[in-house]
Motif scaffolding. Structure first.
Motif, PDB file in Angstrom:
ATOM      1  N   LYS A 163      -2.455   0.364  -3.444  1.00 43.67           N
ATOM      2  CA  LYS A 163      -3.358  -0.791  -3.389  1.00 43.67           C
ATOM      3  C   LYS A 163      -2.536  -2.010  -3.003  1.00 43.67           C
ATOM      4  CE  LYS A 163      -6.778   0.582  -6.796  1.00 43.67           C
ATOM      5  NZ  LYS A 163      -7.484   0.203  -8.010  1.00 43.67           N
ATOM      6  N   SER A 164      -3.223  -3.021  -2.502  1.00 47.40           N
ATOM      7  CA  SER A 164      -2.534  -4.251  -2.117  1.00 47.40           C
ATOM      8  C   SER A 164      -2.974  -5.414  -3.004  1.00 47.40           C
ATOM      9  CB  SER A 164      -2.809  -4.594  -0.656  1.00 47.40           C
ATOM     10  OG  SER A 164      -2.275  -5.858  -0.358  1.00 47.40           O
ATOM     11  N   HIS A 165      -2.041  -5.892  -3.806  1.00 45.34           N
ATOM     12  CA  HIS A 165      -2.291  -7.052  -4.662  1.00 45.34           C
ATOM     13  C   HIS A 165      -2.540  -8.301  -3.800  1.00 45.34           C
ATOM     14  CE1 HIS A 165      -2.189  -9.356  -8.317  1.00 45.34           C
ATOM     15  NE2 HIS A 165      -1.197 -10.097  -7.891  1.00 45.34           N
ATOM     16  N   THR A 166      -1.836  -8.396  -2.692  1.00 46.46           N
ATOM     17  CA  THR A 166      -1.965  -9.545  -1.785  1.00 46.46           C
ATOM     18  C   THR A 166      -3.375  -9.645  -1.211  1.00 46.46           C
ATOM     19  OG1 THR A 166       0.377  -9.473  -1.223  1.00 46.46           O
ATOM     20  CG2 THR A 166      -1.066 -10.583   0.336  1.00 46.46           C
ATOM     21  N   SER A 188      -6.098  -8.539  -2.513  1.00 41.93           N
ATOM     22  CA  SER A 188      -6.982  -8.923  -3.613  1.00 41.93           C
ATOM     23  C   SER A 188      -6.924 -10.429  -3.866  1.00 41.93           C
ATOM     24  CB  SER A 188      -6.583  -8.150  -4.873  1.00 41.93           C
ATOM     25  OG  SER A 188      -7.321  -8.586  -5.972  1.00 41.93           O
ATOM     26  N   ILE A 189      -5.720 -10.978  -3.904  1.00 44.74           N
ATOM     27  CA  ILE A 189      -5.558 -12.418  -4.145  1.00 44.74           C
ATOM     28  C   ILE A 189      -6.181 -13.232  -3.012  1.00 44.74           C
ATOM     29  CG2 ILE A 189      -3.859 -14.280  -4.267  1.00 44.74           C
ATOM     30  CD1 ILE A 189      -2.036 -12.334  -5.790  1.00 44.74           C
ATOM     31  N   ARG A 194       0.826  -1.211   0.000  1.00 42.88           N
ATOM     32  CA  ARG A 194       0.000   0.000   0.000  1.00 42.88           C
ATOM     33  C   ARG A 194       0.861   1.262   0.000  1.00 42.88           C
ATOM     34  NH1 ARG A 194      -4.276   0.719   3.903  1.00 42.88           N
ATOM     35  NH2 ARG A 194      -5.078   2.115   2.343  1.00 42.88           N
ATOM     36  N   SER A 214      -8.576 -12.350  -0.995  1.00 43.14           N
ATOM     37  CA  SER A 214     -10.023 -12.217  -1.075  1.00 43.14           C
ATOM     38  C   SER A 214     -10.607 -13.158  -2.126  1.00 43.14           C
ATOM     39  CB  SER A 214     -10.381 -10.769  -1.405  1.00 43.14           C
ATOM     40  OG  SER A 214     -11.766 -10.646  -1.571  1.00 43.14           O
ATOM     41  N   LYS A 215      -9.965 -13.227  -3.283  1.00 41.27           N
ATOM     42  CA  LYS A 215     -10.440 -14.118  -4.351  1.00 41.27           C
ATOM     43  C   LYS A 215     -10.319 -15.581  -3.952  1.00 41.27           C
ATOM     44  CE  LYS A 215      -9.501 -10.959  -8.154  1.00 41.27           C
ATOM     45  NZ  LYS A 215      -8.649 -10.671  -9.303  1.00 41.27           N
TER      46      LYS A 215
END
Length: 171
Positions: free
Chosen positions: A125-128, A130-131, A120, A133-134
């Motif tokens: 934003k945090s790619h981690t 997002s991953i 962040r 969460s998916k």
């Protein structure tokens, strides 16, 4: 305070007031070594599959869940070895392994928090996040290797609670 361990066997009335319930009743479907918090339990041999609760222990060879948290109790499908049961080593070994389980989730949370905050700062934003969460919602089946190494042996339900705590701490 030591754990209260109840062993259910054939012909014994069902008493489930213990902290840990070991179901040793019935004909074993298979024998296996229980892995709890990444550690082999020497005092219990797995005899079947646990189909209820949040899995916390697996069979070393069958990879099937043999221990789970059901409500506020730990439920294990297994047979305690007599020596450990008689000398109280069963309770000590379980307490040590279960204590490690709590520490493991805290360590995972701390590491993920460091990664998310770092992302962040650099990218807003945090790619981690997002991953994760998916993965938790079932949109993807596997985590990337770098995240799989961090979360280790946590099951989806445990990871979900770690994720919720992570979001709460970061935001």
């Amino acid at each position: 305070m030591s754990l209260k361990v109840i062993v259910l066997t054939e012909g014994v009335a069902v008493r489930e007031e213990g902290d840990v319930i070991i179901d040793a009743a019935g004909q074993p479907q298979f024998f296996d070594v229980i892995i709890l918090s990444g550690k082999e339990l020497k005092s219990i041999v797995a005899t079947g599959v646990v189909n209820i609760g949040v899995p916390i222990g697996i069979g070393k060879y069958t990879k099937k869940p043999v221990a789970a948290v059901v409500g506020d109790k730990v439920y294990i499908k297994g047979i305690p070895l007599t020596l450990y049961k008689e000398t109280g080593m069963l309770e000590r070994e379980l307490a040590e392994a279960l204590k490690k389980t709590g520490n493991e989730t805290e360590a995972v949370l701390k590491k993920l928090k460091e990664i998310v905050i770092s992302e962040r700062r650099r990218h807003k934003k945090s790619h981690t996040l997002s991953i994760l969460s998916k993965y938790i919602s079932g949109e993807i089946d596997e985590l990337p290797p770098h995240l799989a190494d961090i979360v280790g042996s946590l099951d989806k339900d445990s990871l979900r609670s770690v994720f919720e705590k992570l979001v709460e701490d970061v935001y």
